[in-house]
Every structure is written in C-alpha cells, then in structure tokens.
Design a protein around this motif. Structure first.
Motif, PDB file in Angstrom:
ATOM      1  N   SER A  19       0.838  -1.197   0.000  1.00  8.64           N
ATOM      2  CA  SER A  19       0.000   0.000   0.000  1.00  8.64           C
ATOM      3  C   SER A  19       0.874   1.249   0.000  1.00  8.64           C
ATOM      4  O   SER A  19       0.392   2.349   0.134  1.00  8.64           O
ATOM      5  CB  SER A  19      -0.900  -0.010   1.233  1.00  8.64           C
ATOM      6  N   GLN A  20       2.173   1.045  -0.096  1.00  4.59           N
ATOM      7  CA  GLN A  20       3.098   2.189  -0.055  1.00  4.59           C
ATOM      8  C   GLN A  20       3.907   2.280  -1.340  1.00  4.59           C
ATOM      9  O   GLN A  20       5.112   2.464  -1.312  1.00  4.59           O
ATOM     10  CB  GLN A  20       4.008   2.061   1.155  1.00  4.59           C
ATOM     11  N   LEU A  21       3.203   2.150  -2.467  1.00  2.00           N
ATOM     12  CA  LEU A  21       3.927   2.168  -3.735  1.00  2.00           C
ATOM     13  C   LEU A  21       4.360   3.569  -4.141  1.00  2.00           C
ATOM     14  O   LEU A  21       5.047   3.737  -5.138  1.00  2.00           O
ATOM     15  CB  LEU A  21       3.074   1.518  -4.827  1.00  2.00           C
ATOM     16  N   TRP A  22       3.942   4.571  -3.359  1.00  3.60           N
ATOM     17  CA  TRP A  22       4.421   5.923  -3.629  1.00  3.60           C
ATOM     18  C   TRP A  22       5.859   6.079  -3.141  1.00  3.60           C
ATOM     19  O   TRP A  22       6.577   6.993  -3.573  1.00  3.60           O
ATOM     20  CB  TRP A  22       3.523   6.960  -2.953  1.00  3.60           C
ATOM     21  N   LEU A  23       6.284   5.182  -2.251  1.00  5.49           N
ATOM     22  CA  LEU A  23       7.617   5.329  -1.662  1.00  5.49           C
ATOM     23  C   LEU A  23       8.758   5.274  -2.689  1.00  5.49           C
ATOM     24  O   LEU A  23       9.681   6.087  -2.604  1.00  5.49           O
ATOM     25  CB  LEU A  23       7.836   4.272  -0.570  1.00  5.49           C
ATOM     26  N   PRO A  24       8.722   4.331  -3.664  1.00  7.54           N
ATOM     27  CA  PRO A  24       9.803   4.353  -4.664  1.00  7.54           C
ATOM     28  C   PRO A  24       9.864   5.679  -5.415  1.00  7.54           C
ATOM     29  O   PRO A  24      10.956   6.165  -5.736  1.00  7.54           O
ATOM     30  CB  PRO A  24       9.435   3.212  -5.616  1.00  7.54           C
ATOM     31  N   ILE A  25       8.696   6.265  -5.700  1.00  8.13           N
ATOM     32  CA  ILE A  25       8.670   7.568  -6.400  1.00  8.13           C
ATOM     33  C   ILE A  25       9.301   8.622  -5.492  1.00  8.13           C
ATOM     34  O   ILE A  25      10.098   9.449  -5.935  1.00  8.13           O
ATOM     35  CB  ILE A  25       7.223   7.963  -6.769  1.00  8.13           C
ATOM     36  N   PHE A  26       8.954   8.565  -4.221  1.00  7.67           N
ATOM     37  CA  PHE A  26       9.488   9.518  -3.239  1.00  7.67           C
ATOM     38  C   PHE A  26      11.019   9.416  -3.163  1.00  7.67           C
ATOM     39  O   PHE A  26      11.725  10.417  -3.337  1.00  7.67           O
ATOM     40  CB  PHE A  26       8.843   9.229  -1.876  1.00  7.67           C
ATOM     41  N   PHE A  27      11.511   8.210  -2.937  1.00 10.98           N
ATOM     42  CA  PHE A  27      12.972   8.044  -2.784  1.00 10.98           C
ATOM     43  C   PHE A  27      13.715   8.428  -4.064  1.00 10.98           C
ATOM     44  O   PHE A  27      14.756   9.084  -4.013  1.00 10.98           O
ATOM     45  CB  PHE A  27      13.311   6.609  -2.386  1.00 10.98           C
ATOM     46  N   SER A  28      13.145   8.018  -5.190  1.00  3.48           N
ATOM     47  CA  SER A  28      13.795   8.330  -6.465  1.00  3.48           C
ATOM     48  C   SER A  28      13.826   9.849  -6.679  1.00  3.48           C
ATOM     49  O   SER A  28      14.846  10.402  -7.105  1.00  3.48           O
ATOM     50  CB  SER A  28      13.025   7.631  -7.585  1.00  3.48           C
ATOM     51  N   GLY A  29      12.715  10.513  -6.372  1.00  2.00           N
ATOM     52  CA  GLY A  29      12.634  11.969  -6.556  1.00  2.00           C
ATOM     53  C   GLY A  29      13.579  12.718  -5.638  1.00  2.00           C
ATOM     54  O   GLY A  29      14.231  13.687  -6.045  1.00  2.00           O
ATOM     55  N   ILE A  30      13.667  12.266  -4.387  1.00  2.00           N
ATOM     56  CA  ILE A  30      14.557  12.913  -3.418  1.00  2.00           C
ATOM     57  C   ILE A  30      16.004  12.865  -3.921  1.00  2.00           C
ATOM     58  O   ILE A  30      16.711  13.874  -3.924  1.00  2.00           O
ATOM     59  CB  ILE A  30      14.470  12.180  -2.041  1.00  2.00           C
ATOM     60  N   LYS A  31      16.392  11.679  -4.372  1.00  2.00           N
ATOM     61  CA  LYS A  31      17.778  11.512  -4.851  1.00  2.00           C
ATOM     62  C   LYS A  31      18.023  12.356  -6.095  1.00  2.00           C
ATOM     63  O   LYS A  31      19.054  13.004  -6.222  1.00  2.00           O
ATOM     64  CB  LYS A  31      18.026  10.032  -5.198  1.00  2.00           C
ATOM     65  N   THR A  32      17.049  12.316  -7.015  1.00  2.00           N
ATOM     66  CA  THR A  32      17.223  13.046  -8.279  1.00  2.00           C
ATOM     67  C   THR A  32      17.410  14.537  -8.016  1.00  2.00           C
ATOM     68  O   THR A  32      18.308  15.164  -8.587  1.00  2.00           O
ATOM     69  CB  THR A  32      15.994  12.823  -9.189  1.00  2.00           C
ATOM     70  N   ILE A  33      16.581  15.100  -7.155  1.00  2.00           N
ATOM     71  CA  ILE A  33      16.677  16.544  -6.876  1.00  2.00           C
ATOM     72  C   ILE A  33      17.991  16.853  -6.166  1.00  2.00           C
ATOM     73  O   ILE A  33      18.666  17.830  -6.483  1.00  2.00           O
ATOM     74  CB  ILE A  33      15.467  17.008  -6.037  1.00  2.00           C
ATOM     75  N   PHE A  34      18.369  15.995  -5.241  1.00  2.00           N
ATOM     76  CA  PHE A  34      19.597  16.254  -4.480  1.00  2.00           C
ATOM     77  C   PHE A  34      20.831  16.289  -5.377  1.00  2.00           C
ATOM     78  O   PHE A  34      21.778  17.009  -5.115  1.00  2.00           O
ATOM     79  CB  PHE A  34      19.766  15.191  -3.387  1.00  2.00           C
ATOM     80  N   LYS A  35      20.767  15.510  -6.468  1.00  2.00           N
ATOM     81  CA  LYS A  35      21.935  15.436  -7.362  1.00  2.00           C
ATOM     82  C   LYS A  35      21.997  16.602  -8.349  1.00  2.00           C
ATOM     83  O   LYS A  35      22.999  16.769  -9.040  1.00  2.00           O
ATOM     84  CB  LYS A  35      21.888  14.129  -8.158  1.00  2.00           C
ATOM     85  N   LYS A  36      20.938  17.379  -8.444  1.00  2.00           N
ATOM     86  CA  LYS A  36      20.921  18.477  -9.422  1.00  2.00           C
ATOM     87  C   LYS A  36      21.938  19.554  -9.034  1.00  2.00           C
ATOM     88  O   LYS A  36      22.195  19.782  -7.850  1.00  2.00           O
ATOM     89  CB  LYS A  36      19.528  19.104  -9.497  1.00  2.00           C
ATOM     90  N   LYS A  37      22.450  20.225 -10.076  1.00  2.00           N
ATOM     91  CA  LYS A  37      23.491  21.233  -9.837  1.00  2.00           C
ATOM     92  C   LYS A  37      22.971  22.394  -8.981  1.00  2.00           C
ATOM     93  O   LYS A  37      23.656  22.920  -8.127  1.00  2.00           O
ATOM     94  CB  LYS A  37      23.986  21.784 -11.176  1.00  2.00           C
ATOM     95  N   TYR A  38      21.721  22.795  -9.259  1.00  2.00           N
ATOM     96  CA  TYR A  38      21.184  23.962  -8.563  1.00  2.00           C
ATOM     97  C   TYR A  38      20.839  23.672  -7.105  1.00  2.00           C
ATOM     98  O   TYR A  38      20.650  24.581  -6.313  1.00  2.00           O
ATOM     99  CB  TYR A  38      19.934  24.486  -9.286  1.00  2.00           C
ATOM    100  N   ALA A  39      20.737  22.380  -6.769  1.00  2.00           N
ATOM    101  CA  ALA A  39      20.229  22.017  -5.444  1.00  2.00           C
ATOM    102  C   ALA A  39      21.063  22.645  -4.328  1.00  2.00           C
ATOM    103  O   ALA A  39      20.516  23.237  -3.387  1.00  2.00           O
ATOM    104  CB  ALA A  39      20.191  20.498  -5.305  1.00  2.00           C
ATOM    105  N   LYS A  40      22.386  22.562  -4.449  1.00  2.00           N
ATOM    106  CA  LYS A  40      23.255  23.063  -3.379  1.00  2.00           C
ATOM    107  C   LYS A  40      23.065  24.573  -3.186  1.00  2.00           C
ATOM    108  O   LYS A  40      23.089  25.077  -2.061  1.00  2.00           O
ATOM    109  CB  LYS A  40      24.727  22.760  -3.673  1.00  2.00           C
TER     110      LYS A  40
END
Lengths: 283, 309
Positions: A19-40
């Motif tokens: 019932s928590q299939l949103w979690l992979p989207i969440f974790f993937s999104g968190i990592k993707t944004i964190f890796k972006k150049k502008y994030a820092k």
C-alpha cells in the motif's frame, strides 16, 4: 568469437502487494533533486535566513553583544520571532525558487518522456503517483521550514537555559509549515501537470509569483482597500503567519482568516485540477 | 483451458478516429502474434488489454478481471510499449531498479537482484551504469523489454519488440520469448512484419482497420498470401525480349510494359519459381537488370487483397 547466450532465468523471489507504492517515487525523486546542480545553491539560500535568525536568537539572550540590534528589537516575543522567520520575504522567495527549479519538472518531465504509462502499467494508482510526487516536494519544503523552525526552538531553549515554551506557539510552528508546503506543492504540481514543457511551468510560477503581488499592490493603491492583498500569494502567506503567530495582528486592514481560507481553498482547487489532469492522462 | 484474455465488443475511438472496433476474442496461454499493417490498431488493442486505455465500448478481461484501472492485476502483467518512455538522465540500472520497486519488490536488495537478472537477460549488464540517453535505439528497445520482464509477469505484452534490434539480438529475443512460453507464460507480440511473427508462433490474430480480420493458424494466412498474385517489377536494358519470354510461362498471369521507364510489371501466382527462372534466363541471355522489386510484397498489400480492395 563465441557468442555467449543468456536465456531467461526465472527470478524466484516474491512481489508483495504494497500500500506504499508511492515510496519508490518519493525516494527516487529525493535523490534526483539532491543530485541536481542547482540544489546546493538553493539549499544554501534557504539556510541563510535560518543562520541569521539563529544568531538573532543567541543575541537576544545576550543583549550586551549589540549585534543585529534592528532585528532583535523586532523579536521581542517568541511569537514575533517565529512569525518573522516563517514569513520573511527571502525565505518565501527561496521556497518559490525551489519550486521553480525542482518542482516544475516533476510531472512535466513524465509527460515529456511519456513516462506516465510506466507508472500506470505498474500496480500503483493515481493516488500513489500523485502522493509520490507530493511527498517529494513536501519533504524538501518541510526540510526548509519545519526543520529550521524546530531547530530554532531547540536553540532558543539552549541559549536561554529554559525549557518553557508556549504549547500554542509550538503548534503554530508545526502547522504553519504544513499549510505553506501543501499550498506550494499543490500549486507547483498543478502547473507542472498542465504542460510537458518544464520551462513553461517555471516561467508561469515566476510570473504568478511576481505578477499577482504587483496586481495586488496596484489595486490596493487605486482602490485604497487592503482587501486587494488577497490577490497576492506572498501577502496571503504572510497573513496566515500573522494569524497563527501574531493572533491576526498585521499591518494590513483585512481579516487574516480570509487569507487562510484563500490559501486552503486554492490548495484544494489546485489538488483537484491536478487529479483531473492525471486522470485524463491515465486513459 | 481457460482463456487468459477475453474481449467482448471492444471499441476505442480517439475523438472521431477509430482505434479498434467490435473486437470479440479469447486468447489462450502461449505466444500469440498480433499482425497487421501500421495503423491497424495493434497498439491500441495491446493498450486496452493491458489496461492502459479505457474502452469506449465493451470490455476486456485478463485472468477473468477487468483491466482498466485495476491496478492490482498489473503486477501479473508486463507491458513493453512501442515508444520510449524513459528518464534519459537515469542509468539503465537505476531505471530497471525503479521499475522493480514500483512493482512492489519486497526490499531494495531484492529489487537489486531482480534488476541484475532482467538486465542480464537482455544483455545490458555491461552497459547498466551508462545513462539511458547514451544508449542506441536497439539498446533502448532491449531496456524496454527488460523493464517489462523485471517482475516476471504471467502475461507479457510486447509492442513491436524487434523494431530497431540488430539481427543477432533479434534471434536472441525470439529465443527468449519462446523460453518464456515454455515457462508457462502467455506472450502477446505485435508486429507488422510477418516473418518476425512466424519465427515465434503459428498462432496469430490479424488486425486491420481496427477490426480482427482473422484469427488462428499462420499457415492459413500463408496460404492466402501464396494464392495472391504477386507483382514483380523489373527494370532492364531489354524489356521487350524479357516480356516475350515471360508471357509464355504458365505461372505468369500478366505482363505489362512501361516503355518510358523500360520496366516490366509481372503478375505471378508462383513467385519463387518465377525468380528461379529469371535468374537462369537473365544470366543465359546476358540481360542487364537495373532493379527487381516486389511493389506489393508487404502486409498492407496482402490485407488489401484479403479484404478485396
């Protein structure tokens, strides 16, 4: 050269209906944004007001230091301190910048890369998908608002050497970031779902942020009524802060609960539009 | 044997444009080839069957359950779309891992195991850490296949899976699909290339203009195709001499000469025999041939013939 053939090999694990299939989207999104150049850069920008207020909290307990005296004078009470922290223009601007850079492409990119089919051919439904996208923005927005707010509470207690703190104020510190984050997340995701072009979404967010404020200012000046502040996103956010932290006292002559209703109403409308857009894209 | 897929009065319109119309069929376990020219409605049917599209009229059931918005059943289905739907800034491994997690892999470790196997199956292990945007078309096609296999579905929908694949991997994928069938799974493969389907299965569904035109054994359609007079176009330096010889052959039904382009259009009902004859005759008489083509040697022409156009 010999060709090494690899046929299909069966995987013998198990797939658990979750019932928590949103979690992979969440974790993937968190990592993707964190890796972006502008994030820092954005993380740094968002941390800046926290550092200033942290110094102010410290100086407030040490008046002999005579630092940031202008700011410290405004922070006579804890309520005014947190009101000013949460509604300061720079923090709100940085939150918008974050939404512009990180949030605008969350759904627009899925539309652009035809990726909605990826999600909806898996055992997750619309709610999982939207929940996953919402959670990404909420995570960062709360990280930039709720977490520093709670840290300021902790440091205030440490610097003053007292654990006494108004429970109502603590409740406001918990509630305000959620209202603000839900509003910004629904606003950003709704605009992101309107087009496959993330650049367009970014421009629209920025224009609405600037234009609505300018419109409110213009109408207020022409008609000499503070009610036109309801057109401005920033001023509504500020008024909600005034309502929760300052018991509704503000420099503007219109009820702050109207701003709260506006923000909550818009959050609902944006969420409804977002659901409709995704339902249409689903098939 | 109970049907894996059942469709009844299945219709789909895109506005005024017909996708599929009045499809009634039952598909049993095994490999089923979905054959039809471009724009016939193959992809629409696959999307409807896989629950990607909502039927305008009628219904489609998989394992006895309706498919559209029935998300529980999607863990039993693998869908390999015709077109790219990737995040190009992810690596192949990250993408397949993400798909495994979306399918509810119990833990990241399990998802990792599933990812490694799925990538090895399509031969992308050595490229797994490359960004998808650096993949060739054929590699992306294999990655798509991998993403539909990662959770080991009982039913696999493959929309033009061999498009853009190099010959070596074409053979491997055909073998993979056959192995998958041996494991007791059902695979629905669409293609507009008859020979591709023929290499995988003899059980086919013919779709044309959104309707199921024929269903059953491929030898039936082969027979129809063989009975269909084939056109052969030959451009040579001595078309008259060639025409004179050809009209005497029993398997040549007609010969048409286009003087301006020095081209003969021949109709025959025994194409292979005619080609054998042509090879010998052209060599013996030293006739130069600039071009030999079969203008109607495609599925569209066969369908046109079958529907009597």
């Amino acid at each position: 050269m010999a060709i090494r053939e690899k046929g299909y090999t069966g995987w013998e694990g198990e797939l658990k209906p979750s019932s928590q299939l949103w979690l992979p989207i969440f974790f993937s999104g968190i990592k993707t944004i964190f890796k972006k150049k502008y994030a820092k850069l954005i993380f740094g920008g968002v941390t800046f007001p926290f550092l200033i207020f942290l110094i102010a909290v410290y100086v407030r307990t040490k008046p002999e230091l005579r630092l940031l005296s202008g700011l410290v004078r405004q922070l006579a009470t804890d309520a005014s301190l947190f009101n000013l922290f949460f509604t300061n223009g720079f923090l709100i601007f940085m939150l918008f910048i974050f939404c512009i850079f990180a949030g605008a492409e969350l759904i627009a990119a899925d539309l652009r890369f035809n990726a909605l089919a990826l999600y909806f051919s898996r055992p997750l439904d619309r709610l999982d998908y939207i929940g996953g996208k919402f959670s990404i923005l909420l995570f960062y927005l709360l990280l930039f608002t709720l977490v520093p707010g709670l840290l300021l509470v902790a440091f205030k207690m440490i610097f003053s050497g007292s654990l006494s703190f108004s429970p109502l104020l603590l409740l406001a510190i918990l509630v305000y970031p959620f209202i603000l984050s839900m509003f910004l997340a629904s606003f950003t995701l709704m605009l992101s779902s309107l087009t496959a072009n993330a650049k367009f979404t970014r421009i629209i967010i920025l224009l609405l942020y600037i234009f609505m404020d300018a419109l409110a200012q213009m109408l207020r000046t022409v008609f000499k009524s503070d009610y036109f502040n309801l057109f401005s996103i920033q001023r509504n956010i500020t008024q909600v802060g005034n309502l929760l932290f300052n018991k509704g006292q503000s420099a503007w002559n219109f009820p702050s609960w109207l701003s709260l209703l506006t923000i909550l109403g818009l959050t609902l409308v944006f969420s409804a539009v977002l659901f409709l857009r995704i339902r249409r894209a689903e098939g | 044997m109970s049907a894996v897929i059942q469709a009844e009065k299945l219709c789909k319109w895109y506005g005024n444009i017909l996708g599929v119309s009045d499809i009634n069929l039952e598909i049993q376990p095994g490999i089923k080839g979905l054959l039809g020219p471009n724009g016939a409605g193959k992809s629409t049917f696959l999307k409807l069957a896989a629950g990607q599209l909502k039927p305008s009229i009628g219904w489609v059931r998989i394992f006895g359950e309706k498919t559209f918005a029935n998300h529980r059943i999607y863990s039993r289905i693998g869908f390999c779309p015709e077109h790219d739907s990737f995040y190009p800034d992810m690596t192949g491994w990250q993408f397949i891992f993400f798909m495994a997690r979306l399918h509810g892999a119990a833990s990241p470790r399990r998802a990792g195991e599933m990812t490694e196997k799925a990538l090895a199956t399509v031969g992308l292990t050595d490229k797994k850490d490359f960004l998808i945007k650096t993949y060739s078309f054929g590699m992306r096609q294999r990655l798509r296949l991998s993403s539909s296999l990662v959770h080991e579905p009982e039913l696999l929908f493959l929309d033009e899976p061999l498009r853009g694949i190099d010959p070596l991997w074409r053979i491997k994928i055909i073998r993979l699909i056959k192995e998958y069938e041996k494991a007791g799974k059902t695979i629905i493969v669409s293609s507009h290339v008859l020979s591709e389907i023929e290499a995988m299965t003899s059980d086919i569904i013919l779709i044309h203009q959104g309707r199921v035109f024929a269903q059953g054994n491929i030898h039936y359609i082969r027979g129809l195709i063989d009975a269909h007079p084939h056109q052969i176009s030959i451009r040579s330096n001595r078309p008259r001499q060639l025409a004179e010889k050809l009209v005497r052959l029993e398997n040549v039904l007609s010969v048409e000469l286009d003087e301006a382009t020095a081209t003969l259009i021949i109709k025959t009902n025994q194409r292979d025999q005619l080609f054998d004859f042509l090879t010998r005759f052209l060599a013996e008489n030293d006739i130069e041939v600039d071009e030999i083509t079969s203008p109607d040697d495609n599925l569209q022409a066969v369908f046109d013939y079958l529907i009597g156009r």
